[in-house]
Design an enzyme around this catalytic site. Structure first.
Site, mmCIF file in Angstrom:
data_model
loop_
_atom_site.group_PDB
_atom_site.id
_atom_site.type_symbol
_atom_site.label_atom_id
_atom_site.label_comp_id
_atom_site.label_asym_id
_atom_site.label_seq_id
_atom_site.Cartn_x
_atom_site.Cartn_y
_atom_site.Cartn_z
ATOM 1 C CG ASN A 1 -1.764 1.217 1.352
ATOM 2 O OD1 ASN A 1 -1.840 2.013 0.419
ATOM 3 N ND2 ASN A 1 -2.429 1.387 2.495
ATOM 4 C CD1 TRP A 2 3.899 1.124 -2.657
ATOM 5 C CD2 TRP A 2 3.801 2.083 -4.675
ATOM 6 N NE1 TRP A 2 4.714 0.412 -3.494
ATOM 7 C CE2 TRP A 2 4.674 0.979 -4.746
ATOM 8 C CE3 TRP A 2 3.577 2.834 -5.824
ATOM 9 C CZ2 TRP A 2 5.329 0.619 -5.918
ATOM 10 C CZ3 TRP A 2 4.226 2.468 -6.996
ATOM 11 C CH2 TRP A 2 5.094 1.377 -7.036
ATOM 12 C CE LYS A 3 -0.184 3.537 4.625
ATOM 13 N NZ LYS A 3 -0.327 3.722 6.044
ATOM 14 C CG HIS B 1 -6.167 1.774 5.009
ATOM 15 N ND1 HIS B 1 -5.781 2.748 5.904
ATOM 16 C CD2 HIS B 1 -5.092 0.966 4.844
ATOM 17 C CE1 HIS B 1 -4.519 2.524 6.261
ATOM 18 N NE2 HIS B 1 -4.086 1.443 5.630
ATOM 19 C CD GLU C 1 -3.367 5.557 6.553
ATOM 20 O OE1 GLU C 1 -3.334 5.555 5.314
ATOM 21 O OE2 GLU C 1 -2.409 5.162 7.253
ATOM 22 C CD GLU D 1 -3.787 -2.544 7.306
ATOM 23 O OE1 GLU D 1 -2.695 -2.833 6.827
ATOM 24 O OE2 GLU D 1 -4.365 -1.465 7.096
ATOM 25 N N GLY E 1 1.829 2.555 10.677
ATOM 26 C CA GLY E 1 2.737 3.691 10.500
ATOM 27 C C GLY E 1 3.375 4.177 11.789
ATOM 28 C CB SER F 1 4.818 -1.262 12.009
ATOM 29 O OG SER F 1 4.319 0.046 12.189
ATOM 30 N N GLY G 1 2.632 -1.054 4.360
ATOM 31 C CA GLY G 1 2.619 0.361 4.006
ATOM 32 C C GLY G 1 4.034 0.887 3.823
ATOM 33 N N GLY G 2 4.553 1.565 4.849
ATOM 34 C CA GLY G 2 5.855 2.247 4.769
ATOM 35 C C GLY G 2 6.968 1.407 4.158
HETATM 36 C C1 PEP Z 1 -1.147 0.255 5.961
HETATM 37 O O1 PEP Z 1 -1.335 1.450 5.862
HETATM 38 O O2 PEP Z 1 -1.923 -0.532 5.428
HETATM 39 C C2 PEP Z 1 0.009 -0.195 6.746
HETATM 40 C C3 PEP Z 1 0.018 -1.421 7.155
HETATM 41 O O3 PEP Z 1 0.990 0.743 6.966
HETATM 42 P P1 PEP Z 1 2.403 0.480 7.684
HETATM 43 O O4 PEP Z 1 2.974 -0.786 7.160
HETATM 44 O O5 PEP Z 1 3.224 1.682 7.331
HETATM 45 O O6 PEP Z 1 2.123 0.400 9.160
#
Ligand code: PEP
Length: 254
Positions: A9-11, A97, A99, A169, A175, A214, A235-236
Protein backbone atom coordinates in the site's frame (compact mmCIF):
# COMPACT_ATOMS: atom_id res chain seq x y z
CA UNK A 1 -2.98 -24.83 1.93
CA UNK A 2 -3.80 -21.16 1.46
CA UNK A 3 -1.78 -19.16 -1.03
CA UNK A 4 0.42 -16.37 0.36
CA UNK A 5 -0.46 -12.80 -0.57
CA UNK A 6 1.67 -9.74 0.03
CA UNK A 7 0.20 -6.35 -0.87
CA UNK A 8 2.03 -3.04 -1.01
CA UNK A 9 0.00 0.00 0.00
CA UNK A 10 1.99 2.96 -1.31
CA UNK A 11 -0.61 5.41 0.04
CA UNK A 12 -0.22 9.02 -1.26
CA UNK A 13 3.48 8.71 -2.02
CA UNK A 14 5.77 8.84 -5.01
CA UNK A 15 6.49 11.08 -7.98
CA UNK A 16 6.39 9.58 -11.48
CA UNK A 17 10.19 9.20 -11.33
CA UNK A 18 10.14 7.52 -7.92
CA UNK A 19 7.41 5.13 -9.06
CA UNK A 20 9.52 4.17 -12.11
CA UNK A 21 12.54 3.45 -9.93
CA UNK A 22 10.54 1.46 -7.40
CA UNK A 23 8.86 -0.67 -10.08
CA UNK A 24 12.20 -1.28 -11.76
CA UNK A 25 13.59 -2.63 -8.47
CA UNK A 26 10.55 -4.77 -7.78
CA UNK A 27 10.05 -6.17 -11.26
CA UNK A 28 13.59 -7.46 -11.65
CA UNK A 29 13.60 -9.27 -8.29
CA UNK A 30 9.98 -10.40 -7.93
CA UNK A 31 9.53 -11.82 -11.44
CA UNK A 32 11.58 -14.78 -10.21
CA UNK A 33 9.84 -18.23 -10.38
CA UNK A 34 10.41 -18.48 -6.59
CA UNK A 35 7.45 -16.15 -6.16
CA UNK A 36 5.12 -17.77 -8.65
CA UNK A 37 3.07 -19.60 -6.05
CA UNK A 38 2.39 -16.39 -4.13
CA UNK A 39 0.38 -13.34 -5.07
CA UNK A 40 2.15 -10.01 -4.95
CA UNK A 41 -0.02 -6.95 -5.36
CA UNK A 42 1.11 -3.35 -5.80
CA UNK A 43 -1.38 -0.62 -4.86
CA UNK A 44 -0.15 2.77 -6.11
CA UNK A 45 -2.20 5.97 -5.97
CA UNK A 46 -4.82 6.22 -8.73
CA UNK A 47 -2.74 8.52 -10.88
CA UNK A 48 0.07 5.98 -11.15
CA UNK A 49 -2.02 2.84 -11.63
CA UNK A 50 -1.95 2.82 -15.41
CA UNK A 51 1.80 3.34 -15.74
CA UNK A 52 2.43 0.65 -13.11
CA UNK A 53 0.13 -1.75 -14.98
CA UNK A 54 2.09 -1.20 -18.18
CA UNK A 55 5.46 -1.61 -16.45
CA UNK A 56 4.39 -4.81 -14.69
CA UNK A 57 2.97 -6.51 -17.78
CA UNK A 58 4.17 -10.12 -17.96
CA UNK A 59 5.79 -9.96 -14.51
CA UNK A 60 3.16 -11.98 -12.65
CA UNK A 61 2.69 -9.11 -10.21
CA UNK A 62 -0.82 -7.73 -9.81
CA UNK A 63 -2.03 -4.17 -9.38
CA UNK A 64 -4.67 -2.87 -6.99
CA UNK A 65 -6.26 0.44 -6.05
CA UNK A 66 -6.32 1.97 -2.58
CA UNK A 67 -10.00 2.87 -2.70
CA UNK A 68 -13.06 2.79 -4.95
CA UNK A 69 -16.41 4.54 -5.22
CA UNK A 70 -19.39 2.96 -3.51
CA UNK A 71 -21.43 3.87 -6.62
CA UNK A 72 -21.41 1.88 -9.85
CA UNK A 73 -21.33 4.95 -12.15
CA UNK A 74 -22.93 8.34 -12.74
CA UNK A 75 -22.71 11.92 -11.47
CA UNK A 76 -20.15 11.47 -8.70
CA UNK A 77 -17.50 14.04 -9.53
CA UNK A 78 -13.98 12.99 -8.71
CA UNK A 79 -14.78 9.37 -7.96
CA UNK A 80 -13.39 6.23 -9.60
CA UNK A 81 -15.66 3.21 -10.11
CA UNK A 82 -14.89 -0.47 -9.66
CA UNK A 83 -15.77 -1.00 -13.32
CA UNK A 84 -13.16 1.57 -14.40
CA UNK A 85 -10.51 -0.12 -12.27
CA UNK A 86 -11.37 -3.57 -13.63
CA UNK A 87 -11.48 -2.18 -17.16
CA UNK A 88 -7.85 -0.99 -17.07
CA UNK A 89 -6.59 -4.23 -15.52
CA UNK A 90 -6.68 -3.75 -11.75
CA UNK A 91 -7.39 -6.97 -9.89
CA UNK A 92 -7.52 -5.83 -6.25
CA UNK A 93 -8.83 -2.91 -4.23
CA UNK A 94 -8.20 -1.95 -0.60
CA UNK A 95 -11.50 -1.18 1.12
CA UNK A 96 -12.16 0.18 4.61
CA UNK A 97 -8.58 1.15 5.41
CA UNK A 98 -8.49 2.86 8.81
CA UNK A 99 -7.13 6.05 7.23
CA UNK A 100 -10.24 6.26 5.06
CA UNK A 101 -12.48 5.43 8.00
CA UNK A 102 -10.78 8.20 10.00
CA UNK A 103 -10.06 10.98 7.48
CA UNK A 104 -12.87 10.38 4.99
CA UNK A 105 -15.48 9.34 7.56
CA UNK A 106 -16.26 6.04 5.87
CA UNK A 107 -18.64 3.95 7.91
CA UNK A 108 -19.56 0.27 7.71
CA UNK A 109 -22.55 1.03 5.44
CA UNK A 110 -20.43 2.79 2.78
CA UNK A 111 -17.71 0.16 3.11
CA UNK A 112 -20.27 -2.61 2.52
CA UNK A 113 -21.45 -0.88 -0.68
CA UNK A 114 -17.85 -0.64 -1.89
CA UNK A 115 -17.37 -4.35 -1.24
CA UNK A 116 -20.51 -5.36 -3.15
CA UNK A 117 -19.74 -3.10 -6.11
CA UNK A 118 -16.13 -4.26 -6.32
CA UNK A 119 -16.99 -7.95 -6.22
CA UNK A 120 -19.71 -7.40 -8.81
CA UNK A 121 -17.15 -5.96 -11.24
CA UNK A 122 -14.65 -8.75 -10.58
CA UNK A 123 -12.19 -7.01 -8.26
CA UNK A 124 -10.87 -8.77 -5.16
CA UNK A 125 -11.35 -6.49 -2.16
CA UNK A 126 -8.74 -6.36 0.59
CA UNK A 127 -11.13 -5.52 3.38
CA UNK A 128 -9.43 -3.89 6.39
CA UNK A 129 -10.52 -4.31 9.99
CA UNK A 130 -8.80 -3.30 13.21
CA UNK A 131 -9.08 -1.73 16.63
CA UNK A 132 -7.68 1.50 18.08
CA UNK A 133 -5.16 1.57 20.90
CA UNK A 134 -7.79 2.55 23.43
CA UNK A 135 -10.14 -0.23 22.27
CA UNK A 136 -7.34 -2.76 22.77
CA UNK A 137 -6.59 -1.34 26.20
CA UNK A 138 -10.26 -1.58 27.13
CA UNK A 139 -10.25 -5.25 26.08
CA UNK A 140 -12.87 -4.81 23.34
CA UNK A 141 -10.75 -5.79 20.32
CA UNK A 142 -12.88 -8.84 19.50
CA UNK A 143 -16.10 -6.87 19.87
CA UNK A 144 -14.84 -4.20 17.43
CA UNK A 145 -13.60 -6.72 14.84
CA UNK A 146 -16.76 -8.77 15.09
CA UNK A 147 -18.92 -5.66 14.50
CA UNK A 148 -16.89 -4.73 11.41
CA UNK A 149 -17.33 -8.21 9.95
CA UNK A 150 -20.95 -8.77 10.94
CA UNK A 151 -22.02 -5.40 9.49
CA UNK A 152 -20.68 -6.52 6.11
CA UNK A 153 -22.32 -9.95 6.34
CA UNK A 154 -25.65 -8.31 7.20
CA UNK A 155 -25.42 -5.80 4.34
CA UNK A 156 -23.86 -7.99 1.63
CA UNK A 157 -24.32 -11.62 2.69
CA UNK A 158 -21.43 -13.87 3.71
CA UNK A 159 -20.74 -14.83 0.08
CA UNK A 160 -19.00 -11.50 -0.47
CA UNK A 161 -16.14 -12.95 1.61
CA UNK A 162 -15.80 -15.88 -0.80
CA UNK A 163 -14.34 -13.34 -3.26
CA UNK A 164 -12.47 -11.15 -0.76
CA UNK A 165 -9.36 -11.05 1.37
CA UNK A 166 -9.37 -9.62 4.89
CA UNK A 167 -6.54 -7.56 6.36
CA UNK A 168 -6.27 -7.31 10.14
CA UNK A 169 -4.66 -3.94 10.75
CA UNK A 170 -4.52 -2.82 14.38
CA UNK A 171 -4.77 0.96 14.06
CA UNK A 172 -2.19 1.50 16.79
CA UNK A 173 0.36 -0.39 14.67
CA UNK A 174 -0.17 1.43 11.36
CA UNK A 175 2.74 3.69 10.50
CA UNK A 176 3.76 3.86 14.15
CA UNK A 177 6.63 1.39 14.19
CA UNK A 178 4.66 -0.59 16.79
CA UNK A 179 3.81 -4.09 15.58
CA UNK A 180 1.38 -6.57 17.08
CA UNK A 181 3.37 -9.49 18.44
CA UNK A 182 2.97 -12.64 16.32
CA UNK A 183 0.83 -14.08 19.15
CA UNK A 184 -1.42 -10.99 19.33
CA UNK A 185 -1.88 -11.01 15.56
CA UNK A 186 -2.48 -14.78 15.43
CA UNK A 187 -5.15 -14.51 18.14
CA UNK A 188 -7.12 -11.93 16.14
CA UNK A 189 -6.70 -13.83 12.85
CA UNK A 190 -8.05 -16.97 14.52
CA UNK A 191 -10.92 -14.90 15.92
CA UNK A 192 -11.77 -13.58 12.43
CA UNK A 193 -11.99 -17.17 11.15
CA UNK A 194 -14.13 -18.03 14.17
CA UNK A 195 -16.54 -15.13 13.33
CA UNK A 196 -16.91 -16.35 9.75
CA UNK A 197 -17.25 -19.97 10.81
CA UNK A 198 -20.66 -19.16 12.27
CA UNK A 199 -21.84 -18.40 8.71
CA UNK A 200 -19.77 -20.71 6.54
CA UNK A 201 -17.23 -23.19 7.91
CA UNK A 202 -15.50 -23.91 4.60
CA UNK A 203 -15.17 -20.24 3.70
CA UNK A 204 -13.69 -19.46 7.13
CA UNK A 205 -10.86 -21.93 6.59
CA UNK A 206 -10.20 -20.90 2.98
CA UNK A 207 -10.24 -17.11 3.21
CA UNK A 208 -6.90 -15.30 3.01
CA UNK A 209 -6.24 -13.10 6.06
CA UNK A 210 -3.36 -10.64 5.96
CA UNK A 211 -1.66 -8.84 8.81
CA UNK A 212 -0.87 -5.12 8.43
CA UNK A 213 0.79 -2.70 10.80
CA UNK A 214 4.48 -1.78 10.61
CA UNK A 215 5.47 -5.03 8.88
CA UNK A 216 9.14 -4.86 7.93
CA UNK A 217 11.99 -7.11 6.83
CA UNK A 218 12.84 -7.94 10.45
CA UNK A 219 9.44 -8.91 11.81
CA UNK A 220 7.86 -10.44 8.68
CA UNK A 221 9.10 -14.02 9.16
CA UNK A 222 7.77 -14.40 12.70
CA UNK A 223 4.39 -12.91 11.73
CA UNK A 224 4.05 -15.04 8.59
CA UNK A 225 4.99 -18.17 10.56
CA UNK A 226 1.66 -17.99 12.41
CA UNK A 227 -0.93 -20.53 11.40
CA UNK A 228 -3.70 -18.11 10.47
CA UNK A 229 -1.59 -15.33 8.93
CA UNK A 230 -1.51 -15.69 5.15
CA UNK A 231 0.66 -12.71 4.27
CA UNK A 232 0.80 -8.98 4.79
CA UNK A 233 -0.53 -5.58 3.81
CA UNK A 234 2.57 -3.44 3.90
CA UNK A 235 2.62 0.36 4.01
CA UNK A 236 5.85 2.25 4.77
CA UNK A 237 8.22 -0.66 4.13
CA UNK A 238 6.76 -1.23 0.65
CA UNK A 239 8.26 2.08 -0.52
CA UNK A 240 11.70 0.53 -0.33
CA UNK A 241 12.14 -2.07 -3.08
CA UNK A 242 14.83 -4.05 -1.27
CA UNK A 243 12.88 -4.24 1.97
CA UNK A 244 9.63 -5.16 0.23
CA UNK A 245 11.41 -7.96 -1.64
CA UNK A 246 12.75 -9.26 1.70
CA UNK A 247 9.20 -9.24 3.09
CA UNK A 248 8.01 -11.23 0.05
CA UNK A 249 10.90 -13.68 0.61
CA UNK A 250 9.77 -14.11 4.22
CA UNK A 251 6.28 -15.03 3.01
CA UNK A 252 7.42 -17.58 0.44
CA UNK A 253 10.01 -19.14 2.78
CA UNK A 254 7.47 -19.73 5.51
C1 PEP B 1 -1.15 0.26 5.96
O1 PEP B 1 -1.34 1.45 5.86
O2 PEP B 1 -1.92 -0.53 5.43
C2 PEP B 1 0.01 -0.19 6.75
C3 PEP B 1 0.02 -1.42 7.16
O3 PEP B 1 0.99 0.74 6.97
P1 PEP B 1 2.40 0.48 7.68
O4 PEP B 1 2.97 -0.79 7.16
O5 PEP B 1 3.22 1.68 7.33
O6 PEP B 1 2.12 0.40 9.16
Amino acid sequence: MRQKLIAANWKMNGSALQVDALIEGLRSKLSNPRFQNSKIVICPSYIHIESVLVKLQGSGLQVGAQDVSSYANGAYTGQISAQMLADIGCKYVIIGHSERRQYCFEDNAVISKKLITSVYFGLTPIFCVGETKSEREQGVTEEVISKQIVSVVEACGVDVFAKATIAYEPIWAIGTGLTATPEQAQAVHAFIRHCLQAYDRELSSKITILYGGSVNAKNASSLFAQQDIDGGLVGGASLNAEEFVQICEAAVNR
